[in-house]
Design a protein around this motif. Structure first.
Motif, PDB file in Angstrom:
ATOM      1  N   GLY A 168      -8.270  11.456  -3.501  1.00  0.00           N
ATOM      2  CA  GLY A 168      -8.608  11.365  -2.079  1.00  0.00           C
ATOM      3  C   GLY A 168     -10.038  10.931  -1.830  1.00  0.00           C
ATOM      4  N   PHE A 169     -10.989  11.534  -2.556  1.00  0.00           N
ATOM      5  CA  PHE A 169     -12.395  11.192  -2.338  1.00  0.00           C
ATOM      6  C   PHE A 169     -12.730   9.801  -2.867  1.00  0.00           C
ATOM      7  CE2 PHE A 169     -13.020  15.947  -2.297  1.00  0.00           C
ATOM      8  CZ  PHE A 169     -13.216  16.006  -0.933  1.00  0.00           C
ATOM      9  N   ALA A 170     -12.060   9.372  -3.945  1.00  0.00           N
ATOM     10  CA  ALA A 170     -12.274   8.010  -4.431  1.00  0.00           C
ATOM     11  C   ALA A 170     -11.794   6.994  -3.400  1.00  0.00           C
ATOM     12  CB  ALA A 170     -11.538   7.807  -5.760  1.00  0.00           C
ATOM     13  N   GLY A 171     -10.632   7.249  -2.804  1.00  0.00           N
ATOM     14  CA  GLY A 171     -10.145   6.357  -1.748  1.00  0.00           C
ATOM     15  C   GLY A 171     -11.032   6.370  -0.521  1.00  0.00           C
ATOM     16  N   LEU A 172     -11.506   7.556  -0.145  1.00  0.00           N
ATOM     17  CA  LEU A 172     -12.385   7.661   1.021  1.00  0.00           C
ATOM     18  C   LEU A 172     -13.684   6.900   0.806  1.00  0.00           C
ATOM     19  CD1 LEU A 172     -12.919   8.868   3.802  1.00  0.00           C
ATOM     20  CD2 LEU A 172     -13.737  10.948   2.673  1.00  0.00           C
ATOM     21  N   GLU A 173     -14.227   6.947  -0.403  1.00  0.00           N
ATOM     22  CA  GLU A 173     -15.467   6.216  -0.681  1.00  0.00           C
ATOM     23  C   GLU A 173     -15.257   4.714  -0.543  1.00  0.00           C
ATOM     24  OE1 GLU A 173     -19.284   6.513  -3.627  1.00  0.00           O
ATOM     25  OE2 GLU A 173     -17.800   8.087  -3.443  1.00  0.00           O
TER      26      GLU A 173
ATOM     27  N   LEU B  31     -12.000   8.710  10.881  1.00  0.00           N
ATOM     28  CA  LEU B  31     -10.727   9.436  10.914  1.00  0.00           C
ATOM     29  C   LEU B  31      -9.612   8.642  10.252  1.00  0.00           C
ATOM     30  CD1 LEU B  31     -10.776  10.981  14.510  1.00  0.00           C
ATOM     31  CD2 LEU B  31     -11.244  12.115  12.341  1.00  0.00           C
ATOM     32  N   LEU B  32      -9.598   7.325  10.477  1.00  0.00           N
ATOM     33  CA  LEU B  32      -8.584   6.485   9.848  1.00  0.00           C
ATOM     34  C   LEU B  32      -8.746   6.481   8.328  1.00  0.00           C
ATOM     35  CD1 LEU B  32      -6.234   4.503  10.275  1.00  0.00           C
ATOM     36  CD2 LEU B  32      -7.927   2.662  10.440  1.00  0.00           C
ATOM     37  N   SER B  33      -9.982   6.364   7.859  1.00  0.00           N
ATOM     38  CA  SER B  33     -10.239   6.395   6.416  1.00  0.00           C
ATOM     39  C   SER B  33      -9.829   7.729   5.814  1.00  0.00           C
ATOM     40  CB  SER B  33     -11.727   6.134   6.147  1.00  0.00           C
ATOM     41  OG  SER B  33     -12.142   4.901   6.690  1.00  0.00           O
ATOM     42  N   LEU B  34     -10.165   8.800   6.502  1.00  0.00           N
ATOM     43  CA  LEU B  34      -9.835  10.135   6.004  1.00  0.00           C
ATOM     44  C   LEU B  34      -8.324  10.359   5.978  1.00  0.00           C
ATOM     45  CD1 LEU B  34     -11.039  12.835   5.066  1.00  0.00           C
ATOM     46  CD2 LEU B  34     -11.095  13.555   7.458  1.00  0.00           C
ATOM     47  N   THR B  35      -7.636   9.901   7.006  1.00  0.00           N
ATOM     48  CA  THR B  35      -6.182  10.077   7.071  1.00  0.00           C
ATOM     49  C   THR B  35      -5.471   9.328   5.951  1.00  0.00           C
ATOM     50  OG1 THR B  35      -6.302  10.329   9.484  1.00  0.00           O
ATOM     51  CG2 THR B  35      -4.150   9.801   8.534  1.00  0.00           C
ATOM     52  N   ILE B  36      -5.858   8.071   5.745  1.00  0.00           N
ATOM     53  CA  ILE B  36      -5.223   7.278   4.678  1.00  0.00           C
ATOM     54  C   ILE B  36      -5.511   7.891   3.313  1.00  0.00           C
ATOM     55  CG2 ILE B  36      -5.169   5.028   3.556  1.00  0.00           C
ATOM     56  CD1 ILE B  36      -5.817   3.770   6.237  1.00  0.00           C
TER      57      ILE B  36
ATOM     58  N   ASN C 196       5.999   6.678 -11.026  1.00  0.00           N
ATOM     59  CA  ASN C 196       4.602   7.109 -10.909  1.00  0.00           C
ATOM     60  C   ASN C 196       3.631   5.992 -11.263  1.00  0.00           C
ATOM     61  OD1 ASN C 196       6.292   9.665 -11.610  1.00  0.00           O
ATOM     62  ND2 ASN C 196       4.408  10.454 -10.697  1.00  0.00           N
ATOM     63  N   ASN C 197       3.931   5.282 -12.364  1.00  0.00           N
ATOM     64  CA  ASN C 197       3.041   4.192 -12.781  1.00  0.00           C
ATOM     65  C   ASN C 197       3.034   3.056 -11.770  1.00  0.00           C
ATOM     66  OD1 ASN C 197       2.099   5.290 -15.243  1.00  0.00           O
ATOM     67  ND2 ASN C 197       4.035   4.769 -16.235  1.00  0.00           N
ATOM     68  N   ILE C 198       4.193   2.726 -11.231  1.00  0.00           N
ATOM     69  CA  ILE C 198       4.256   1.679 -10.207  1.00  0.00           C
ATOM     70  C   ILE C 198       3.462   2.091  -8.978  1.00  0.00           C
ATOM     71  CG2 ILE C 198       5.791   0.479  -8.606  1.00  0.00           C
ATOM     72  CD1 ILE C 198       7.925   0.513 -10.768  1.00  0.00           C
ATOM     73  N   LEU C 199       3.624   3.353  -8.575  1.00  0.00           N
ATOM     74  CA  LEU C 199       2.906   3.851  -7.403  1.00  0.00           C
ATOM     75  C   LEU C 199       1.402   3.817  -7.626  1.00  0.00           C
ATOM     76  CD1 LEU C 199       3.187   5.159  -4.586  1.00  0.00           C
ATOM     77  CD2 LEU C 199       3.158   7.383  -5.733  1.00  0.00           C
ATOM     78  N   VAL C 200       0.962   4.186  -8.837  1.00  0.00           N
ATOM     79  CA  VAL C 200      -0.477   4.178  -9.134  1.00  0.00           C
ATOM     80  C   VAL C 200      -1.036   2.773  -9.013  1.00  0.00           C
ATOM     81  CG1 VAL C 200      -2.162   4.458 -10.983  1.00  0.00           C
ATOM     82  CG2 VAL C 200      -0.477   6.241 -10.562  1.00  0.00           C
ATOM     83  N   TYR C 201      -0.380   1.798  -9.627  1.00  0.00           N
ATOM     84  CA  TYR C 201      -0.908   0.434  -9.619  1.00  0.00           C
ATOM     85  C   TYR C 201      -0.843  -0.181  -8.224  1.00  0.00           C
ATOM     86  CZ  TYR C 201      -1.083   0.527 -14.700  1.00  0.00           C
ATOM     87  OH  TYR C 201      -1.402   0.843 -15.995  1.00  0.00           O
ATOM     88  N   VAL C 202       0.241   0.071  -7.495  1.00  0.00           N
ATOM     89  CA  VAL C 202       0.368  -0.508  -6.153  1.00  0.00           C
ATOM     90  C   VAL C 202      -0.656   0.092  -5.205  1.00  0.00           C
ATOM     91  CG1 VAL C 202       1.880  -0.703  -4.145  1.00  0.00           C
ATOM     92  CG2 VAL C 202       2.792  -1.136  -6.420  1.00  0.00           C
ATOM     93  N   MET C 203      -0.741   1.427  -5.178  1.00  0.00           N
ATOM     94  CA  MET C 203      -1.644   2.083  -4.246  1.00  0.00           C
ATOM     95  C   MET C 203      -3.108   1.844  -4.620  1.00  0.00           C
ATOM     96  SD  MET C 203       0.337   3.298  -2.025  1.00  0.00           S
ATOM     97  CE  MET C 203      -0.864   4.218  -1.081  1.00  0.00           C
TER      98      MET C 203
ATOM     99  N   GLY D  73      -7.967   0.022  -3.210  1.00  0.00           N
ATOM    100  CA  GLY D  73      -9.191  -0.510  -3.787  1.00  0.00           C
ATOM    101  C   GLY D  73      -9.410  -1.964  -3.452  1.00  0.00           C
ATOM    102  N   GLY D  74      -8.316  -2.749  -3.432  1.00  0.00           N
ATOM    103  CA  GLY D  74      -8.439  -4.184  -3.196  1.00  0.00           C
ATOM    104  C   GLY D  74      -8.738  -4.557  -1.763  1.00  0.00           C
TER     105      GLY D  74
END
Length: 316
Positions: A99-104, A139-144, A188-195, A200-201
């Motif tokens: 969560g925090f990596a995505g938020l950053e 808020l949008l960043s935190l929610t996602i 799980n692996n597909i979800l990790v790479y897609v998300m 990140g992209g």
């Protein structure tokens, strides 16, 4: 029923454990204190109540929480000479770390957009970057980020784990935990790479697009070298932080692809999970005149409270 995992850490050499404990304790304290100073300086100085510093204060909060998710457990394990982490604690690290990596990622993209508006549309800056939009972006960043973290955690709950419960890492990193499962991990692996590609992209492409527009606008609209230098200097700190965060992240990805040693990958992961959070306060305070002035005033008020100022006849 899995009760606990084993975190192998960065080294099993007993002679290195005190060194690792002191090093990571130092980095943790520097990160927390440095980011707290940034937050307090922004709150205490009315001149810093702008969108740019609003996003910076949220980035500092994120850095504190991010490093607090992983390093304290490592320090406790070294102190107790233990490697165990409970199943619930491991899932908690995965959830908060993701969560925090995505938020950053999203905060860095929002800060790039703020610089784009400030340089390319300066007359409309206060209209576009209004408080409502700034809060909405946070808020949008935190929610996602929360939805992504919960999704990854729920997908981990469906996995079964067998006898090999050793994680060659100093915290429960998502990919390393998935590798330990003895059930099917394809989804799980597909979800990790897609998300990871999306979360990140997309922010990274937003940052690149913002800076392409900034460079193009500066080169066209500011003929003098002084104006160009001033415009680019406002983006210097943010660009350094972006380069550090994404550069270390890509470095870990490349090292994991090149080397087969999980321990080397764990050492490389320190570069994105600890080092950027520690250096961010220094980058923003050393390269920003307004921030240095705010920190000087804050430290002056802490070192010499009003009562002491009157006693000693000092004037700040």
């Amino acid at each position: 029923m899995i009760l606990e995992f084993l975190l192998l850490g960065l080294s099993e050499d007993p002679d290195l454990q005190p060194v690792l404990f002191g090093l990571f304790l130092f980095m943790y304290l520097v990160t927390v204190l440095g980011n707290l100073l940034i937050i307090l300086a922004i709150i205490s100085d009315s001149h810093l109540h702008t969108p740019m510093y609003f996003f910076l204060s949220n980035l500092s909060f994120t850095d504190i929480y991010f490093i607090s998710t992983t390093v304290p457990k490592m320090l406790v394990n070294i102190q107790r000479q233990s490697k165990s982490i409970s199943y619930t604690g491991c899932l908690t690290q995965v959830c908060f770390g993701a969560g925090f990596a995505g938020l950053e990622n999203f905060l860095l993209a929002a800060m790039a957009y703020d610089r784009y508006v400030a340089i390319c549309h300066p007359l409309r800056y206060t209209v576009i970057m209004n408080p409502r939009l700034c809060v909405l972006l946070i808020l949008l960043s935190l929610t996602i980020s929360i939805m992504y973290a919960l999704l990854q955690s729920l997908m981990l709950l469906r996995l079964s784990f067998c006898t090999n419960l050793e994680i060659p890492h100093f915290f429960c990193e998502l990919v390393q935990v998935i590798k330990l499962a003895c059930s099917d991990t394809l989804i799980n692996n597909i979800l990790v790479y897609v998300m990871t590609s999306l979360l990140g992209g997309l922010p990274l492409w937003g940052i690149i697009f913002s800076y392409v527009k900034i460079v193009s606008s500066v080169l066209k609209m500011m003929p003098s070298s002084g104006g160009k230098h001033k415009a680019f200097s406002t983006c210097g700190s943010h660009l350094c932080v972006v380069s550090l965060f994404y550069g270390t992240g890509f470095g870990v990805y490349i090292s994991s692809a090149v080397t087969d040693s999980p321990r080397k990958t764990a050492v490389a992961s320190v570069m994105y999970s600890v080092v950027p959070q520690m250096l961010n306060p220094f980058i923003y305070s050393l390269r920003n005149r307004d921030m240095k002035e705010a920190l000087r005033k804050l430290i002056g008020r802490v070192a010499f409270p009003p009562r002491c100022v009157i006693c000693f006849g000092l004037d700040f």
